[in-house]
Motif scaffolding. Structure first.
Motif, PDB file in Angstrom:
ATOM      1  N   LEU A   1      69.916 179.893 -36.973  1.00  0.00           N
ATOM      2  CA  LEU A   1      69.568 180.832 -37.154  1.00  0.00           C
ATOM      3  C   LEU A   1      68.246 180.938 -36.388  1.00  0.00           C
ATOM      4  O   LEU A   1      67.509 179.931 -36.301  1.00  0.00           O
ATOM      5  N   LEU A   2      68.169 182.259 -36.437  1.00  0.00           N
ATOM      6  CA  LEU A   2      66.661 182.949 -35.317  1.00  0.00           C
ATOM      7  C   LEU A   2      65.877 183.726 -36.281  1.00  0.00           C
ATOM      8  O   LEU A   2      66.678 185.278 -36.417  1.00  0.00           O
ATOM      9  N   ILE A   3      65.259 183.405 -37.598  1.00  0.00           N
ATOM     10  CA  ILE A   3      64.335 184.343 -37.861  1.00  0.00           C
ATOM     11  C   ILE A   3      63.140 185.228 -37.475  1.00  0.00           C
ATOM     12  O   ILE A   3      62.749 184.239 -37.325  1.00  0.00           O
ATOM     13  N   THR A   4      63.328 186.508 -36.761  1.00  0.00           N
ATOM     14  CA  THR A   4      62.826 187.188 -36.480  1.00  0.00           C
ATOM     15  C   THR A   4      61.658 187.760 -37.395  1.00  0.00           C
ATOM     16  O   THR A   4      61.640 188.657 -38.473  1.00  0.00           O
ATOM     17  N   GLY A   5      60.347 187.656 -36.761  1.00  0.00           N
ATOM     18  CA  GLY A   5      59.080 187.512 -37.524  1.00  0.00           C
ATOM     19  C   GLY A   5      58.491 189.416 -37.143  1.00  0.00           C
ATOM     20  O   GLY A   5      59.278 190.149 -36.451  1.00  0.00           O
ATOM     21  N   GLY A   6      57.571 190.453 -38.059  1.00  0.00           N
ATOM     22  CA  GLY A   6      57.529 191.417 -37.930  1.00  0.00           C
ATOM     23  C   GLY A   6      57.539 192.305 -39.643  1.00  0.00           C
ATOM     24  O   GLY A   6      58.291 191.424 -40.546  1.00  0.00           O
ATOM     25  N   GLY A   7      56.793 192.783 -39.895  1.00  0.00           N
ATOM     26  CA  GLY A   7      56.725 193.428 -40.611  1.00  0.00           C
ATOM     27  C   GLY A   7      55.474 192.628 -42.036  1.00  0.00           C
ATOM     28  O   GLY A   7      55.619 193.355 -42.994  1.00  0.00           O
TER      29      GLY A   7
END
Length: 117
Positions: free
Chosen positions: A37-43
């Motif tokens: 998995l690739l957990i994308t940042g932001g928020g």
């Protein structure tokens, strides 16, 4: 799997407010049978521009990139997962694919709109 922070928190049934929380959520999802998995940042303050890649066969890797102020970001997560899939079809190793896909998305978000593959 390419969840953003909000989606990863929902899937892992835990709050995400730090890098440690991201790593714990990733491990929880891997423990449930996700292969990678690739957990994308932001928020979340402190996680903007930071993505976490983890696979069941190795340690997690943090990727950081400068935040890009772009007026139209809707659909970038779907485009990211499509870019990953397209590169995998060509036999590129998964860890390299994740880096290439992120570069592709970042270039698409730049004001010039030029895409480099």
């Amino acid at each position: 799997m390419t969840p953003n922070l909000h989606e990863a928190a929902l899937l892992a049934e835990r709050e995400i407010t730090s890098q440690v929380d991201v790593e714990c959520a990733a491990q929880s999802l891997l423990d449930r049978g996700t292969n990678a998995l690739l957990i994308t940042g932001g928020g979340v303050a402190g996680l903007v521009g930071k993505d976490f890649f983890a696979a069941c066969d190795g340690a997690g890797i943090w990727q950081s990139q400068p935040a890009i102020a772009a007026p139209h970001t809707y659909g970038t997560g779907c485009t990211l997962s499509a870019a990953i899939t397209a590169a995998l079809v060509h036999g590129v190793p998964l860890a390299d694919v994740v880096i290439q896909a992120r570069v592709y998305i970042n270039q698409a978000l730049r004001p010039s709109g030029c895409l480099w593959i």
